[in-house]
Design a protein around this motif. Structure first.
Motif, PDB file in Angstrom:
ATOM      1  N   HIS A  10       6.719   2.107   2.191  1.00 45.78           N
ATOM      2  CA  HIS A  10       7.307   1.217   3.189  1.00 45.78           C
ATOM      3  C   HIS A  10       7.172  -0.241   2.754  1.00 45.78           C
ATOM      4  O   HIS A  10       8.099  -1.033   2.902  1.00 45.78           O
ATOM      5  CB  HIS A  10       6.636   1.435   4.548  1.00 45.78           C
ATOM      6  CG  HIS A  10       7.191   0.564   5.626  1.00 45.78           C
ATOM      7  ND1 HIS A  10       8.423   0.784   6.196  1.00 45.78           N
ATOM      8  CD2 HIS A  10       6.701  -0.550   6.207  1.00 45.78           C
ATOM      9  CE1 HIS A  10       8.651  -0.165   7.102  1.00 45.78           C
ATOM     10  NE2 HIS A  10       7.624  -0.976   7.125  1.00 45.78           N
ATOM     11  N   CYS A  11       6.010  -0.583   2.229  1.00 48.76           N
ATOM     12  CA  CYS A  11       5.783  -1.941   1.722  1.00 48.76           C
ATOM     13  C   CYS A  11       6.764  -2.246   0.586  1.00 48.76           C
ATOM     14  O   CYS A  11       7.330  -3.340   0.519  1.00 48.76           O
ATOM     15  CB  CYS A  11       4.369  -2.090   1.191  1.00 48.76           C
ATOM     16  SG  CYS A  11       3.081  -1.825   2.414  1.00 48.76           S
ATOM     17  N   THR A  43       0.790  -1.236   0.000  1.00 49.41           N
ATOM     18  CA  THR A  43       0.000   0.000   0.000  1.00 49.41           C
ATOM     19  C   THR A  43       0.820   1.283   0.000  1.00 49.41           C
ATOM     20  O   THR A  43       0.288   2.353  -0.256  1.00 49.41           O
ATOM     21  CB  THR A  43      -0.929   0.034   1.238  1.00 49.41           C
ATOM     22  OG1 THR A  43      -0.129  -0.139   2.407  1.00 49.41           O
ATOM     23  CG2 THR A  43      -1.974  -1.059   1.172  1.00 49.41           C
ATOM     24  N   CYS A  44       2.093   1.192   0.304  1.00 51.61           N
ATOM     25  CA  CYS A  44       2.877   2.426   0.398  1.00 51.61           C
ATOM     26  C   CYS A  44       4.366   2.166   0.164  1.00 51.61           C
ATOM     27  O   CYS A  44       4.778   1.029  -0.054  1.00 51.61           O
ATOM     28  CB  CYS A  44       2.676   3.074   1.774  1.00 51.61           C
ATOM     29  SG  CYS A  44       3.424   2.141   3.121  1.00 51.61           S
TER      30      CYS A  44
HETATM   31 CU   LIG Z   1       3.053   0.066   3.196  1.00 49.19          CU
END
Ligand SMILES: [Cu+2]
Length: 70
Positions: free
Chosen positions: A15-16, A12-13
């Motif tokens: 970081h992922c 989703t972002c």
């Molecule tokens: Cu994420």
């Protein structure tokens, strides 16, 4: 050298993206990893004598994402 595109669900972002990139890069035999968040695709170049698609998929699942069976 093998080139594969893996469909990955649950990212989703940024970081992922970083988590997946690091996890796959940590495997032996990986040459290049590119994650496309919008298209939910992980493109990977690897040495097929050192690692296989199953191992890469398992690693992605291990860090918390889904790899739909195909
Ligand atoms: Cu994420």
């Amino acid at each position: 050298m093998e080139h594969q595109v893996i469909q990955v669900e649950g990212m989703t972002c940024g970081h992922c993206v970083e988590t997946v990139t690091k996890a796959v890069n940590g495997l032996k035999g990986i040459r290049q990893v590119n994650v496309d968040l919008d298209k939910k695709r992980v493109t990977v170049d690897y040495d097929e004598s050192q690692v296989d698609l199953n191992t890469i998929s398992s690693k992605i699942k291990e860090v918390g994402f889904e790899v739909p069976a195909n």
